[in-house]
Structure formats: C-alpha cells, structure tokens
Enzyme design. Structure first.
Site, PDB file in Angstrom:
ATOM      1  N   ASP A 187      65.358  35.249  40.243  1.00  0.00           N
ATOM      2  CA  ASP A 187      64.373  36.054  40.755  1.00  0.00           C
ATOM      3  C   ASP A 187      63.244  35.871  39.500  1.00  0.00           C
ATOM      4  O   ASP A 187      63.328  35.422  38.595  1.00  0.00           O
ATOM      5  CB  ASP A 187      65.057  37.477  40.735  1.00  0.00           C
ATOM      6  N   GLU A 191      59.815  47.346  45.353  1.00  0.00           N
ATOM      7  CA  GLU A 191      60.695  47.486  44.364  1.00  0.00           C
ATOM      8  C   GLU A 191      60.961  48.589  43.605  1.00  0.00           C
ATOM      9  O   GLU A 191      60.762  49.796  44.076  1.00  0.00           O
ATOM     10  CB  GLU A 191      60.286  46.244  43.216  1.00  0.00           C
TER      11      GLU A 191
HETATM   12  C1  BGC Z   1      54.376  39.937  41.400  1.00  0.00           C
HETATM   13  C2  BGC Z   1      55.716  39.881  42.359  1.00  0.00           C
HETATM   14  C3  BGC Z   1      57.122  40.106  41.664  1.00  0.00           C
HETATM   15  C4  BGC Z   1      56.677  41.421  40.905  1.00  0.00           C
HETATM   16  C5  BGC Z   1      57.946  41.514  39.952  1.00  0.00           C
HETATM   17  C6  BGC Z   1      54.394  40.959  40.690  1.00  0.00           C
HETATM   18  O1  BGC Z   1      53.309  40.815  39.698  1.00  0.00           O
HETATM   19  O2  BGC Z   1      53.245  39.443  42.252  1.00  0.00           O
HETATM   20  O3  BGC Z   1      55.737  38.695  43.392  1.00  0.00           O
HETATM   21  O4  BGC Z   1      57.941  40.427  42.665  1.00  0.00           O
HETATM   22  O5  BGC Z   1      55.560  41.109  40.000  1.00  0.00           O
HETATM   23  O6  BGC Z   1      57.702  42.460  39.060  1.00  0.00           O
HETATM   24  C1  BGC Z   2      61.583  40.256  43.633  1.00  0.00           C
HETATM   25  C2  BGC Z   2      61.904  39.270  45.092  1.00  0.00           C
HETATM   26  C3  BGC Z   2      60.876  38.211  45.222  1.00  0.00           C
HETATM   27  C4  BGC Z   2      60.326  37.641  43.794  1.00  0.00           C
HETATM   28  C5  BGC Z   2      58.984  36.916  44.257  1.00  0.00           C
HETATM   29  C6  BGC Z   2      60.848  39.693  42.839  1.00  0.00           C
HETATM   30  O1  BGC Z   2      60.245  40.581  41.995  1.00  0.00           O
HETATM   31  O2  BGC Z   2      62.700  41.094  43.262  1.00  0.00           O
HETATM   32  O3  BGC Z   2      62.538  39.834  46.047  1.00  0.00           O
HETATM   33  O4  BGC Z   2      61.125  37.406  45.952  1.00  0.00           O
HETATM   34  O5  BGC Z   2      59.760  38.924  42.975  1.00  0.00           O
HETATM   35  O6  BGC Z   2      57.933  37.655  44.704  1.00  0.00           O
END
Ligand code: BGC
Ligand code: BGC
Length: 803
Positions: free
Chosen positions: A323, A529
């Site tokens: 991840d 998230e």
């Molecule tokens: C990104 C996401 C990612 C997230 C994780 C963001 O800055 O754009 O893709 O899932 O950070 O914390």
């Molecule tokens: C998320 C994932 C996602 C990744 C890329 C992470 O923070 O948990 O689900 O695919 O970011 O954006």
C-alpha cells in the site's frame, strides 16, 4: 503445471547467479537468445510468456530488476520524467490526489480524458524509448467506482451500494464499463476490488466494502475481477484487477483504519481470507497488502500471510504490491529503520513497492540488502518475474501506448445507462408508510437538504480527489452527471412544482406547509480512509432540525440518506413516512427519482446490519447465537429491504436429506409476487447446524439470487450447496472440516425473515440416494463406491492442501 513453474524458477535462479557474477548483459554467457525472426526472444510475441520472462530476466542488471519493483506516484516525477529511465521504474500510479505538490495531485492539467491518455503516453515513451531494454511501465489507479479520478468518467455507486444490489451480474457489468473507461486513458491496472469485510461501521472505509458478510463480499469481489479482467488481459478494454487490502482491514479493533485486527485463524479464514480466496479463484492478477496489523503483526512484514497463506495455501501466482508508503508507515510502527523494513517486506513476499515518492531511498536500500545477502537475487528474480509476466500478459510490449481517440468513450450514454441501472438496484427502501411511490398528480414537491443538489456528496471519496470533491481538502470540481434534485425535476410531471431549499430550516418549514410531499436528502459529506473514521454516526444537528421542522408541518416526509454507511436515525424515524437509503450512488443521481416516482421498484437489500445506537457497534448478524435473535437487535436486519410489491415464500424443497462430505444438495425455493406490480426479490439461503463441536452462528448466508417477478407470478430458484460450503476452519489441523451433523437450510427475504426451513444431514458413509446409482449394471455399484471413496480421499487431501 507446478513442475513447470519450479523448473522455470530454478532456471531463473541460474540466470540470477550469472547476473550476480557480473554477467549483466547478453554477452556474458547468460542464457539469452534471439528468436527465429531475429528479435530478442522477449520481444517475440509468439514465444510463450514464461520463455519471454526468462529471456528478459537474463538480460537485466540487478538495478533494472529493482527498478521493476519500484512504483512511484506520477506527481513526484512530472517535473522530471527522466527519473523513469534513471531508476528503471517498473510502475507509476496516479494516487488519490489532488491538493498536493503543485495542487493538481496526480491528474493532468486540464483534467480531461484526452489529457490522461497524453500524460500516460508521455511517461510510457520514456520507459519504452529511453531505457536499455524498453520495458513498458504498468500504470495503476484507484478506479474503485468507475474511473473516478478522470473528470468526465461515469461514477458508479461505491461498493457498499454494489453490495446492496445483491446482483453480481451488475457488479461485473459495471466493472467491465470501468475497465473500458480506464483503458481508454491507457491505464492498465485498477487498485480494486476491495475485498475487505466491514465488521464495524465506524470504519472510514465502510463504503469501500461490499458488506459485513464474507460470502456476499466474495461473490461480489469475484464478479468485479471478472468484469475488469474479462476473458483476456491483452484485450483493448480490459485491465488488471488488484484484490485489496490483504488482509483484515475491515476487522480492526473499534473500526480504526490501519488498526490492529485481533483475529484467530478461524475468524481470519472464515471472515476475511475467504474473500481473497474468491478473488484469487476468479483470477485476480495482483493483490495489495494492507496497512493493518493482524494480531499486532504488520501484514506487509508477514511471511506467513503473504508467502504462506496467499501463495502456498490459496495458490496466488501473480504479484503483490504494497500500500501507499506502507514500508515507511510499518517501519515507524515497528520502530525499525526503513531499510530493515524493505528487507522484511520483500522477504515476506512483497513484489512491488508503492514507494511512492523517493525511488533513490527505496532502491539504495534494496540494492544494499541484495549486496549484503539479506535479500537473495533468487527472491528478486521471483518478484520481477511475476511483474514481467503480467506485463507480457497485458500485451504491454506489443501495445505500450494509449490511443487518445479512445477517450471519446469515456462518460458515454451507454456507460451511464449501466451506472444508472446499478444505482437503481442499489437503493434500499427502509420505511414506507404509504407515501411512495409519489402520486402522479402531486402538485407541489419540496426537495430539501444539503445532499439534494450535491454531486460531491452523492459520489463520496475517491472521486476526482482522494477525499472526494467540493470543499475543504477536496477542492476538486465535481464530475458531470445528474444530481438527485435534477433527477426529480426531470422526472416530475409538467404540472408539478418542485421547490428546493438547501438548508435554511425556516424557509424549509414554510415551503413544506405549501407542499404535498417533502423529500429531505441528508447524510454525510465526502471523506476517504482514516479521515472518515467516526465515533458518531448521527446526522449533524442542522440536518436533524431540518427533518424535524419539515415533518412537524404534517406534510408527508421522505428522508433520502446519502451516506457511505448506516447512520443513527431511529429517533427520527417516527416523524417521517419514508426512508430510502441511497448509499453513495455516483454520478447518475436520477436513480432516486426513478424510485420516488415509481418508475423503478426498489429491490436492494442491506448488505450489513443497521444499528439503533452507536453503542451497538460492532453489530453483525453472524455474531448472533440465539435462535430467536434475542441478542441481535438492529434497527434493520441484514438482508432487509422493502419493495412496492410483496413477496411470499410458498415452498421449499431439498432434493435429498443426506449428503456425503464430498456431495452436494439442491435447494429449491418458490417465491410468489403477491402484490400488484412487478418487482425484484433477493431470495436468501442461510444455513445453521445442530451439534457442532465448535461455536457457530445461528445461521450463515450461503447463497442468494436476485429475481424479477411480474405481479402474481411465481418463480422457483435453485441453489446448489456443496458439503464443503458447510465446513468450518479447524485451527488444530489448519484445514476446513466438514462435520457429519445435522444442518438446517433456511430460505427467506432477510436474516430474521428466513421463514422456511428444512433439515438435512451430512454423513461420512456412502449415501444411497446421493449416488444416483439406480439402474446401473450389477457390480458397477461396488466399483462406483470404491472410486467415490478414492476420489473423495484425493479431493479431501486437495481440499486441505488448497485451503
Ligand atoms: C494520496 C492517496 C493515498 C493517500 C494515503 C494521498 O496523498 O493521494 O492516493 O491513498 O495519500 O494517505
Ligand atoms: C489506500 C489504497 C490505495 C492507495 C493508492 C492507499 O492509501 O489504502 O487503497 O490504493 O492508497 O492510492
């Protein structure tokens, strides 16, 4: 097959040794050849993929190999695309974005479909033309409900709504449309489907899950995989799926995102791993490891979970990806340095790392580990071999570029039609005191509430931006589509006046007094998230007051909830006449109007238990141990949902009363539409048992089918239950055990409304009525019995090996 792979892997080992000994290129005596048509073997598409992989590996330096294992977010390379060649990058992603770096996140400027294809081609060109071996990038994106980052793409309901359709066909068709829209931009890979089972709705990612039941989640995840990947990964309009987040993310304590899941092996297998198993069986081409910890151990560092369970037990053969920044994240959790984290993860079986910013840091760490012997070259070759194999299968070497003209397909009407159908199927009618469907001759309709005219709210997180669009962190322009209000206005009769008050309570009260009916559209604002983790799922004070003010006027009031999860509404229910759960329906907001006006008869059912209070959480139907559900008191039960017609379960039959442990039983259920209009019913089959050695739920969902019935029509639905569907995961033997005991099959329209039931037994001895041996030549029966036992012995062994 297994033998062949082993042989290839040994050869790969030899190749690596050659590379390590300094024979990096083809000239060093390594096993690389030209194909008959003069091309390097790996460039010859007539050579089987395994051969191409071996040939390519034999030509690669260790730096190039580590490059293939590196994935960066494009926002960190845009100003300097030479990084693609310098670091031999294997993969790029467009992360959630935006609002970072230069403010545009990982989308092109302007964010329109054609620019996505141009952006993809710009990066791909560097990989193909400016690296020694010209290995194309594999590009990933979170297309989790349509091609969500791309402005103009069709936005589907989030998974929780897809779960509420109870219609895997719809999930598959939706994923296929998503695949067409994603691949039009050139992008090869979606980080979807989410295979997490939500066990506590406090979790901010509840809407990314298909529901609380692992069987439902598994069926839907498998359907999504098939939709994305189609028959052939190299087709123009298919993309690679990624089953995520492996494993336990939906089962963390108190529903905390990236938290700790305390799960015994039995709960882990039955409740969470089984969904991944279903996705792997459906052919999922990649798996993303979860941020969460299982019993305190980070999944990313768990050799037992990745190499042991996922590969050896489930038979997953393709590659795993971390991840986002998970190694940094896990290393700081474990208080170890980054390099140690890289070693732990790669040795646990992680093949590609979503770094996502600093290639130098990751690569120098991994290269040092290889030099020190802490990570073997064999392990690197294994990881890279899997990644390259996927690239060959995707046809990337033959067709590395996007055709920008293909982006004209994005957001097309046929695609919107599929999304509208999915959205209509996802709506769950929870209360209806004769108010719906609305009368054709309604003169004045009040539409109120902050989600009535909000594309941002109805799409939720992972839409254009990571946190969705609209305000705050999520400053992106909402996608085109139809809001719920626009849908109502378009669908209302010409003589009907539609009044709209967004949130002014006094105005709404006044407007309600002059209206025949009020539709109040309320719920959550976008989040993604951990930002969505919540201790309180009540509607905001303002929204509660709005509902009360309107309802108090005595005007019939329907609440439409736009939210990624159940909200606490019991205290409001008595004031209103109708409640419709819309989840996060996506860009086609007219779905709500179709149901309100009766153009579509709602048939969605809850994919989770709806709590009365926050205190009840976690609340899951399969935790109930009381036959009268005294210990299960949701506001609405799992599987519940109303229709404009009524269904009766008029008959249930089993084709036998006993089955062997390798047998199966057929359950037939007759359902009658006893109302006045056509509608959909989801027939649900649950199974319970008597006399198990282990603690088991009263009953568990085992099969379901969404069926359409005309008014007055009776249909029968058949379900085949295999004895292995009755198994529990035995912790002592680490395998699935089928107990020879009595089982009860229940059929009905929700968990607490499975009215019909029939009992059957599983036995270890041969069953007379199960073998169908009647009428066979004499002596044949004995022969048959011996073969059955032999086959069973093989199956049973395979079963315990596979599972
Ligand atoms: C990104 C996401 C990612 C997230 C994780 C963001 O800055 O754009 O893709 O899932 O950070 O914390
Ligand atoms: C998320 C994932 C996602 C990744 C890329 C992470 O923070 O948990 O689900 O695919 O970011 O954006």
């Amino acid at each position: 097959m297994k033998m062949k792979i082993a042989a290839i892997m040994t050869l790969m080992g030899m190749v690596s040794m050659a590379a390590m000994a300094g024979f990096g290129g083809c000239g060093g005596g390594a096993v690389c050849t030209e194909s008959s048509n003069g091309l390097p073997v790996y460039r010859d598409s007539s050579v089987p993929v395994e051969g191409r992989v071996m040939d390519l590996l034999s030509r690669m330096t260790i730096e190039e190999k580590v490059g293939q294992m590196t994935q960066l977010d494009c926002r960190w390379i845009d100003s300097d695309t030479s990084q693609i060649a310098i670091y031999n990058l294997g993969s790029l992603l467009s992360g959630g974005g935006p609002a970072l770096m230069d403010g545009r996140g990982s989308s092109p400027i302007p964010n329109i479909p054609r620019e996505w294809a141009n952006m993809y081609n710009k990066y791909q060109k560097v990989a193909v033309e400016e690296t020694q071996l010209g290995i194309p990038l594999i590009y990933g994106i979170d297309a989790v409900h349509g091609c969500g980052n791309v402005w103009g793409a069709v936005i589907f309901p989030h998974n929780i709504g897809m779960g509420a359709t109870w219609d895997p066909g719809t999930v598959e068709r939706s994923a296929a449309v998503t695949a067409t829209e994603v691949s039009a931009t050139g992008i090869d890979w979606t980080f979807s489907p989410v295979c997490d089972v939500v066990r506590n709705e406090k979790w901010g990612r509840t809407y990314e899950s298909f529901g609380e039941d692992p069987y439902l989640c598994g069926i839907m995840a498998a359907a999504a995989v098939k939709g994305y990947q189609g028959e052939n990964l190299s087709s123009m309009d298919t993309i690679l799926a990624c089953a995520k987040h492996y494993v336990g993310s939906g089962g963390t304590e108190n529903g905390i995102d990236q938290g700790n899941a305390l799960l015994g092996d039995r709960e882990l297998w039955e409740g969470h791993l089984s969904v991944f198993d279903a996705a792997v069986d459906a052919g999922a081409g990649s798996v993303m490891i979860s941020y969460c910890k299982v019993n305190g151990a980070p999944s990313h560092f768990s050799r037992k979970l990745i190499d042991g369970t996922l590969r050896n037990k489930m038979g997953f053969e393709s590659f795993t990806v971390s991840d986002w920044a998970a190694i940094d994240n896990m290393a700081s959790y474990m208080k170890i340095d980054y390099k140690t984290g890289v070693g732990l993860a790669v040795n646990a079986g992680l093949d590609m790392v979503m770094v996502p910013d600093d290639a130098e840091k990751f690569q120098s760490s991994l290269l040092a580990l290889v030099r020190e012997g802490a990570v073997s070259v064999k392990r690197i070759d294994e990881a890279v071999g899997r990644i390259l194999k996927t690239k060959f299968e995707l046809g990337l070497f033959e067709n590395p570029y996007a055709d920008p003209d293909e982006t004209n397909k994005i957001g097309s009407q046929p695609h919107r039609d599929v999304a509208l159908q999915a959205a209509m199927e996802s709506l769950v009618l929870l209360k209806n005191e004769g108010v719906l469907p609305l009368h054709k001759d309604t003169k004045t309709i009040l539409v109120a509430g902050p989600s009535a005219n909000s594309m941002a709210n109805q799409c939720g997180g992972w839409t254009i931006g990571w946190q969705g669009c609209g305000t705050g962190q999520a400053q992106a322009l909402p996608p085109p589509g139809t809001t719920i209000l626009e849908g109502i206005m378009a669908r209302a009769m010409p003589q009907t006046a539609v009044l709209f008050v967004e949130s002014n309570t006094e105005l709404a009260r006044t407007a309600a007094k002059v209206s025949d009916v009020a539709i109040v559209v309320v719920g959550e604002t976008p989040y993604a998230e951990y930002c969505g983790d919540a201790e309180d799922l009540n509607l905001s004070q303002g929204q509660q007051e709005l509902i009360r003010a309107i309802a108090e006027t005595g005007t019939p009031t329907v609440v439409v909830l736009v939210a990624g999860r159940p909200m606490i509404v019991e205290h409001l229910l008595k004031d209103v006449d109708g409640l419709l759960m819309a989840w996060l329906p996506g860009s086609e907001g007219q779905c709500v109007a179709e149901v309100l006006f009766g153009g579509y008869n709602p048939g969605g059912k809850l994919p989770l238990s709806w709590p009365r209070t926050m205190k009840q959480l976690p609340l899951n139907y399969d935790e109930s141990r009381d036959e009268n559900w005294a210990d299960y008191d949701p506001l609405f039960q799992f599987g519940y949902g109303l229709s404009y017609t009524r269904f009766e379960y008029i008959g249930m039959a089993l084709d036998r009363t006993k089955i062997q442990t390798n047998g199966s039983i057929n359950i037939t259920v007759e359902v009658k539409n006893v109302g006045e209009r056509a509608g959909d019913e989801v027939a649900q089959i649950y199974i319970g048992c008597n006399g198990s050695k282990v603690d088991r739920p009263v009953m568990k969902l085992k099969r379901f089918k969404r069926i359409t019935l005309e008014a007055g029509e009776t249909k029968s639905a058949s379900f085949e239950i295999l004895a292995k569907d009755l198994a529990y995961y035995d912790m002592k033997t680490s395998s699935w055990e089928i107990e020879p005991i009595e089982y009860i099959a229940y059929a009905g329209s929700s968990f607490t409304d499975a009215r019909l039931n029939k009992t059957f037994g599983v036995v270890t001895e041969q069953v007379k009525d199960a073998g169908g041996s009647k009428g066979f030549i004499p002596g044949f029966e004995i022969w048959l019995a011996i073969s059955v036992i032999a086959i069973f012995a093989i199956i049973k062994r395979k079963w315990s090996v596979d599972k």
